[in-house]
Design a protein around this motif. Structure first.
Motif, PDB file in Angstrom:
ATOM      1  N   GLY A 102     -18.768   8.638  10.187  1.00  0.00           N
ATOM      2  CA  GLY A 102     -18.567   8.132   8.835  1.00  0.00           C
ATOM      3  C   GLY A 102     -18.237   6.651   8.805  1.00  0.00           C
ATOM      4  N   ASP A 103     -19.063   5.883   8.111  1.00  0.00           N
ATOM      5  CA  ASP A 103     -18.746   4.469   7.913  1.00  0.00           C
ATOM      6  C   ASP A 103     -17.506   4.372   7.037  1.00  0.00           C
ATOM      7  OD1 ASP A 103     -21.037   3.935   9.277  1.00  0.00           O
ATOM      8  OD2 ASP A 103     -22.177   3.228   7.554  1.00  0.00           O
ATOM      9  N   VAL A 104     -16.654   3.410   7.341  1.00  0.00           N
ATOM     10  CA  VAL A 104     -15.398   3.285   6.606  1.00  0.00           C
ATOM     11  C   VAL A 104     -15.654   2.990   5.121  1.00  0.00           C
ATOM     12  CG1 VAL A 104     -14.936   0.840   7.024  1.00  0.00           C
ATOM     13  CG2 VAL A 104     -13.043   2.424   6.825  1.00  0.00           C
ATOM     14  N   ASP A 105     -16.725   2.259   4.793  1.00  0.00           N
ATOM     15  CA  ASP A 105     -16.999   1.976   3.380  1.00  0.00           C
ATOM     16  C   ASP A 105     -17.405   3.248   2.644  1.00  0.00           C
ATOM     17  OD1 ASP A 105     -19.401   1.841   4.931  1.00  0.00           O
ATOM     18  OD2 ASP A 105     -20.413   0.910   3.242  1.00  0.00           O
ATOM     19  N   ASN A 106     -18.142   4.141   3.299  1.00  0.00           N
ATOM     20  CA  ASN A 106     -18.526   5.393   2.649  1.00  0.00           C
ATOM     21  C   ASN A 106     -17.344   6.355   2.531  1.00  0.00           C
ATOM     22  OD1 ASN A 106     -21.188   4.626   2.212  1.00  0.00           O
ATOM     23  ND2 ASN A 106     -21.802   5.283   4.250  1.00  0.00           N
ATOM     24  N   LEU A 107     -16.418   6.302   3.490  1.00  0.00           N
ATOM     25  CA  LEU A 107     -15.190   7.086   3.373  1.00  0.00           C
ATOM     26  C   LEU A 107     -14.396   6.626   2.146  1.00  0.00           C
ATOM     27  CD1 LEU A 107     -14.156   7.069   7.130  1.00  0.00           C
ATOM     28  CD2 LEU A 107     -14.652   9.122   5.805  1.00  0.00           C
ATOM     29  N   CYS A 108     -14.316   5.303   1.965  1.00  0.00           N
ATOM     30  CA  CYS A 108     -13.569   4.749   0.835  1.00  0.00           C
ATOM     31  C   CYS A 108     -14.233   5.072  -0.497  1.00  0.00           C
ATOM     32  CB  CYS A 108     -13.399   3.240   0.993  1.00  0.00           C
ATOM     33  SG  CYS A 108     -12.287   2.801   2.335  1.00  0.00           S
ATOM     34  N   LYS A 109     -15.559   5.032  -0.542  1.00  0.00           N
ATOM     35  CA  LYS A 109     -16.267   5.380  -1.780  1.00  0.00           C
ATOM     36  C   LYS A 109     -15.927   6.794  -2.227  1.00  0.00           C
ATOM     37  CE  LYS A 109     -20.380   2.712  -0.706  1.00  0.00           C
ATOM     38  NZ  LYS A 109     -21.797   2.813  -0.370  1.00  0.00           N
ATOM     39  N   ALA A 110     -15.966   7.733  -1.288  1.00  0.00           N
ATOM     40  CA  ALA A 110     -15.665   9.126  -1.631  1.00  0.00           C
ATOM     41  C   ALA A 110     -14.222   9.268  -2.099  1.00  0.00           C
ATOM     42  CB  ALA A 110     -15.929  10.033  -0.429  1.00  0.00           C
ATOM     43  N   LEU A 111     -13.284   8.599  -1.427  1.00  0.00           N
ATOM     44  CA  LEU A 111     -11.881   8.706  -1.811  1.00  0.00           C
ATOM     45  C   LEU A 111     -11.628   8.098  -3.191  1.00  0.00           C
ATOM     46  CD1 LEU A 111      -8.967   9.478  -1.160  1.00  0.00           C
ATOM     47  CD2 LEU A 111      -8.701   7.175  -0.240  1.00  0.00           C
ATOM     48  N   LEU A 112     -12.159   6.909  -3.452  1.00  0.00           N
ATOM     49  CA  LEU A 112     -11.933   6.273  -4.746  1.00  0.00           C
ATOM     50  C   LEU A 112     -12.534   7.098  -5.880  1.00  0.00           C
ATOM     51  CD1 LEU A 112     -12.431   2.504  -3.853  1.00  0.00           C
ATOM     52  CD2 LEU A 112     -10.283   3.721  -4.240  1.00  0.00           C
ATOM     53  N   ASP A 113     -13.701   7.688  -5.643  1.00  0.00           N
ATOM     54  CA  ASP A 113     -14.279   8.572  -6.652  1.00  0.00           C
ATOM     55  C   ASP A 113     -13.391   9.793  -6.881  1.00  0.00           C
ATOM     56  OD1 ASP A 113     -16.388   6.849  -7.029  1.00  0.00           O
ATOM     57  OD2 ASP A 113     -17.824   8.031  -5.861  1.00  0.00           O
ATOM     58  N   ALA A 114     -12.799  10.314  -5.819  1.00  0.00           N
ATOM     59  CA  ALA A 114     -11.896  11.461  -5.943  1.00  0.00           C
ATOM     60  C   ALA A 114     -10.626  11.085  -6.703  1.00  0.00           C
ATOM     61  CB  ALA A 114     -11.550  12.012  -4.565  1.00  0.00           C
ATOM     62  N   LEU A 115     -10.078   9.893  -6.433  1.00  0.00           N
ATOM     63  CA  LEU A 115      -8.877   9.450  -7.154  1.00  0.00           C
ATOM     64  C   LEU A 115      -9.164   9.273  -8.641  1.00  0.00           C
ATOM     65  CD1 LEU A 115      -7.331   6.871  -4.653  1.00  0.00           C
ATOM     66  CD2 LEU A 115      -6.610   9.230  -5.085  1.00  0.00           C
ATOM     67  N   GLN A 116     -10.358   8.814  -8.966  1.00  0.00           N
ATOM     68  CA  GLN A 116     -10.748   8.682 -10.366  1.00  0.00           C
ATOM     69  C   GLN A 116     -10.921  10.070 -10.995  1.00  0.00           C
ATOM     70  OE1 GLN A 116     -14.000   5.990 -11.053  1.00  0.00           O
ATOM     71  NE2 GLN A 116     -14.402   6.809 -13.081  1.00  0.00           N
ATOM     72  N   LEU A 117     -11.569  10.958 -10.291  1.00  0.00           N
ATOM     73  CA  LEU A 117     -11.791  12.318 -10.780  1.00  0.00           C
ATOM     74  C   LEU A 117     -10.473  13.070 -10.947  1.00  0.00           C
ATOM     75  CD1 LEU A 117     -14.005  14.448 -11.446  1.00  0.00           C
ATOM     76  CD2 LEU A 117     -13.946  15.080  -9.027  1.00  0.00           C
ATOM     77  N   GLY A 118      -9.517  12.798 -10.065  1.00  0.00           N
ATOM     78  CA  GLY A 118      -8.221  13.467 -10.115  1.00  0.00           C
ATOM     79  C   GLY A 118      -7.246  12.878 -11.105  1.00  0.00           C
ATOM     80  N   GLY A 119      -7.632  11.828 -11.823  1.00  0.00           N
ATOM     81  CA  GLY A 119      -6.756  11.261 -12.838  1.00  0.00           C
ATOM     82  C   GLY A 119      -5.704  10.321 -12.286  1.00  0.00           C
ATOM     83  N   VAL A 120      -5.884   9.817 -11.086  1.00  0.00           N
ATOM     84  CA  VAL A 120      -4.955   8.839 -10.518  1.00  0.00           C
ATOM     85  C   VAL A 120      -5.354   7.444 -10.979  1.00  0.00           C
ATOM     86  CG1 VAL A 120      -4.032   7.850  -8.389  1.00  0.00           C
ATOM     87  CG2 VAL A 120      -4.486  10.307  -8.526  1.00  0.00           C
ATOM     88  N   LEU A 121      -6.635   7.129 -10.893  1.00  0.00           N
ATOM     89  CA  LEU A 121      -7.166   5.842 -11.344  1.00  0.00           C
ATOM     90  C   LEU A 121      -8.010   6.053 -12.591  1.00  0.00           C
ATOM     91  CD1 LEU A 121      -8.486   4.405  -7.945  1.00  0.00           C
ATOM     92  CD2 LEU A 121      -6.295   3.935  -9.044  1.00  0.00           C
ATOM     93  N   TYR A 122      -7.875   5.145 -13.553  1.00  0.00           N
ATOM     94  CA  TYR A 122      -8.721   5.206 -14.748  1.00  0.00           C
ATOM     95  C   TYR A 122     -10.170   4.965 -14.358  1.00  0.00           C
ATOM     96  CZ  TYR A 122     -10.911   3.685 -19.063  1.00  0.00           C
ATOM     97  OH  TYR A 122     -11.781   3.533 -20.102  1.00  0.00           O
ATOM     98  N   ASP A 123     -10.381   3.975 -13.495  1.00  0.00           N
ATOM     99  CA  ASP A 123     -11.712   3.635 -13.007  1.00  0.00           C
ATOM    100  C   ASP A 123     -11.520   2.979 -11.644  1.00  0.00           C
ATOM    101  OD1 ASP A 123     -14.292   2.646 -12.558  1.00  0.00           O
ATOM    102  OD2 ASP A 123     -14.622   2.261 -14.674  1.00  0.00           O
ATOM    103  N   ASP A 124     -12.405   3.257 -10.694  1.00  0.00           N
ATOM    104  CA  ASP A 124     -12.209   2.678  -9.363  1.00  0.00           C
ATOM    105  C   ASP A 124     -12.490   1.178  -9.327  1.00  0.00           C
ATOM    106  OD1 ASP A 124     -14.955   2.902  -9.576  1.00  0.00           O
ATOM    107  OD2 ASP A 124     -15.204   4.160  -7.810  1.00  0.00           O
ATOM    108  N   ARG A 125     -12.961   0.617 -10.406  1.00  0.00           N
ATOM    109  CA  ARG A 125     -13.184  -0.839 -10.440  1.00  0.00           C
ATOM    110  C   ARG A 125     -11.878  -1.617 -10.564  1.00  0.00           C
ATOM    111  NH1 ARG A 125     -14.731  -2.534 -16.461  1.00  0.00           N
ATOM    112  NH2 ARG A 125     -13.591  -0.877 -17.471  1.00  0.00           N
ATOM    113  N   ILE A 126     -10.762  -0.937 -10.878  1.00  0.00           N
ATOM    114  CA  ILE A 126      -9.478  -1.640 -10.976  1.00  0.00           C
ATOM    115  C   ILE A 126      -8.891  -1.956  -9.606  1.00  0.00           C
ATOM    116  CG2 ILE A 126      -8.946  -0.625 -13.224  1.00  0.00           C
ATOM    117  CD1 ILE A 126      -6.886   1.157 -11.794  1.00  0.00           C
ATOM    118  N   VAL A 127      -9.492  -1.435  -8.549  1.00  0.00           N
ATOM    119  CA  VAL A 127      -9.016  -1.722  -7.191  1.00  0.00           C
ATOM    120  C   VAL A 127      -9.440  -3.143  -6.824  1.00  0.00           C
ATOM    121  CG1 VAL A 127      -9.165  -1.080  -4.762  1.00  0.00           C
ATOM    122  CG2 VAL A 127      -9.121   0.691  -6.530  1.00  0.00           C
TER     123      VAL A 127
END
Length: 158
Positions: A102-127
């Motif tokens: 797993g490339d580290v950038d693809n690991l991060c993409k999946a995690l940020l999408d999960a944080l957005q889906l889970g209601g932690v982040l409004y949108d992953d663009r705020i990172v």
């Protein structure tokens, strides 16, 4: 989530960076390439979508409050299970950086999408800042994803 004010004056409390740390007990998974239907519609591969739903659920259980809407910094440690060939019976097995699947950038993409889906982040663009490490678990530790979010005024101090 407001920062904890431990008897400090309000002016210094304004510069505190709130911090949220969560350990998601799930095997790290990289975001798969989008698939295209015959009609031309793109979709996330089923295994990736399932991982994002599970990670979102685990993150949501640890997050309290509304989704974060202000710029934030994210630090992530992806802990991978030690392969059987690297397990020893008598020698200590310390944790270590590990260039595994797993490339580290693809690991991060999946995690940020999960944080957005889970209601932690409004949108992953705020990172606005992202730091990630891939690590090999020490001993018989289990795989997991440890994520730290920080936000607040001191993020603007460059």
């Amino acid at each position: 989530m407001a920062p904890h004010n431990s008897g400090q004056n309000p002016e210094s409390a304004r510069h505190l960076v709130p911090l949220w740390v969560a350990s998601l007990d799930i095997e790290p998974h990289a975001k798969g390439r989008p698939r295209i239907t015959r009609g031309g519609r793109a979709y996330t591969p089923p295994r990736t979508a399932q991982w994002e739903r599970e990670a979102a659920h685990l993150a949501n259980l640890q997050w309290q409050g509304e989704p974060l809407r202000e710029p934030c910094s994210v630090e992530v440690d992806y802990w991978f299970r030690r392969p059987q060939r690297l397990r020893w019976k008598t020698k200590p097995m310390p944790a270590q950086l590990w260039p595994c699947r797993g490339d580290v950038d693809n690991l991060c993409k999946a995690l940020l999408d999960a944080l957005q889906l889970g209601g932690v982040l409004y949108d992953d663009r705020i990172v606005v800042s992202l730091s990630a490490r891939k690590l090999l678990c020490g001993g018989d530790d289990s795989s997991r994803v440890v994520v730290s979010l920080s936000w607040g005024q001191s993020l603007y101090d460059v």
